[in-house]
Design an enzyme around this catalytic site. Structure first.
Site, PDB file in Angstrom:
ATOM      1  N   HIS A 115      47.775  50.212  47.181  1.00  0.00           N
ATOM      2  CA  HIS A 115      47.393  51.355  45.849  1.00  0.00           C
ATOM      3  C   HIS A 115      46.659  50.851  44.838  1.00  0.00           C
ATOM      4  O   HIS A 115      46.529  49.534  44.657  1.00  0.00           O
ATOM      5  CB  HIS A 115      48.915  51.837  45.550  1.00  0.00           C
ATOM      6  CG  HIS A 115      49.698  50.981  44.657  1.00  0.00           C
ATOM      7  ND1 HIS A 115      50.617  49.876  45.211  1.00  0.00           N
ATOM      8  CD2 HIS A 115      49.566  50.536  43.387  1.00  0.00           C
ATOM      9  CE1 HIS A 115      51.201  49.245  44.155  1.00  0.00           C
ATOM     10  NE2 HIS A 115      50.472  49.668  43.076  1.00  0.00           N
ATOM     11  N   GLU A 169      48.600  42.856  42.389  1.00  0.00           N
ATOM     12  CA  GLU A 169      50.113  42.789  42.683  1.00  0.00           C
ATOM     13  C   GLU A 169      49.827  42.485  44.317  1.00  0.00           C
ATOM     14  O   GLU A 169      49.326  43.441  44.807  1.00  0.00           O
ATOM     15  CB  GLU A 169      50.602  44.215  42.095  1.00  0.00           C
ATOM     16  CG  GLU A 169      52.091  44.347  42.645  1.00  0.00           C
ATOM     17  CD  GLU A 169      52.734  45.791  42.663  1.00  0.00           C
ATOM     18  OE1 GLU A 169      53.831  45.759  42.637  1.00  0.00           O
ATOM     19  OE2 GLU A 169      51.965  46.779  42.356  1.00  0.00           O
ATOM     20  N   HIS A 213      45.238  48.087  37.853  1.00  0.00           N
ATOM     21  CA  HIS A 213      45.451  46.901  38.867  1.00  0.00           C
ATOM     22  C   HIS A 213      45.385  47.531  40.220  1.00  0.00           C
ATOM     23  O   HIS A 213      45.288  48.860  40.455  1.00  0.00           O
ATOM     24  CB  HIS A 213      47.012  46.135  38.855  1.00  0.00           C
ATOM     25  CG  HIS A 213      47.966  47.140  39.405  1.00  0.00           C
ATOM     26  ND1 HIS A 213      48.587  47.858  38.662  1.00  0.00           N
ATOM     27  CD2 HIS A 213      48.454  46.932  40.589  1.00  0.00           C
ATOM     28  CE1 HIS A 213      49.706  48.511  39.315  1.00  0.00           C
ATOM     29  NE2 HIS A 213      49.498  48.132  40.586  1.00  0.00           N
TER      30      HIS A 213
END
Length: 142
Positions: free
Chosen positions: A9, A133, A84
């Protein structure tokens, strides 16, 4: 062994998650995948949207819930936006070691991600100034 990143994502910080949710559906035609999810570890509320090309990648809207939230400073400084990129990996420890060897900064310990069915996650700041992440691969439904 390759590190095998798969884009899961794109995290976008917003001031008002309800308004942003309506905008992403109306303006971009995205389909809401989850309800609002509380993420106490980061003091944020998140919501995921499908991009229309299978289950991944998704758009994650992130709204800080207080000034002590880990994304509150980002929102104040930038007004919001792309925060991010999150990648699913087969072996989170191997990938962490790879990023360490490249001079990256590991931002904390591996923790269960509330928005990722509590799969192991970790945050990394890379030498090219990217915030990423990592999410340990698992059969998760957001």
């Amino acid at each position: 062994m390759k590190i095998g990143l798969r884009l899961d994502h794109i995290g976008i910080v917003v001031k008002d998650i309800e308004q942003a949710s309506q905008d992403y559906q109306r303006i971009h035609g995205l389909r809401q995948k989850t309800k609002r999810i509380q993420e106490p570890a980061h003091d944020v509320e998140i919501m995921f949207f499908e991009t229309g090309h299978g289950s991944m990648p998704m758009i994650e809207l992130i709204m800080p819930l207080s000034d002590s939230s880990k994304v509150s400073g980002f929102l104040k400084k930038t007004g919001g936006g792309i925060h991010h990129l999150a990648y699913e990996v087969d072996n989170i420890n191997y990938v962490i070691d790879h990023y360490k060897s490249m001079g990256s900064i590991i931002l904390g310990d591996i923790v269960p991600g509330a928005g990722h069915s509590n799969l192991p996650t970790v945050w990394i700041y890379t030498p090219d100034k990217s915030l990423i992440e990592l999410i340990q691969k698992g059969h998760h439904e957001k």
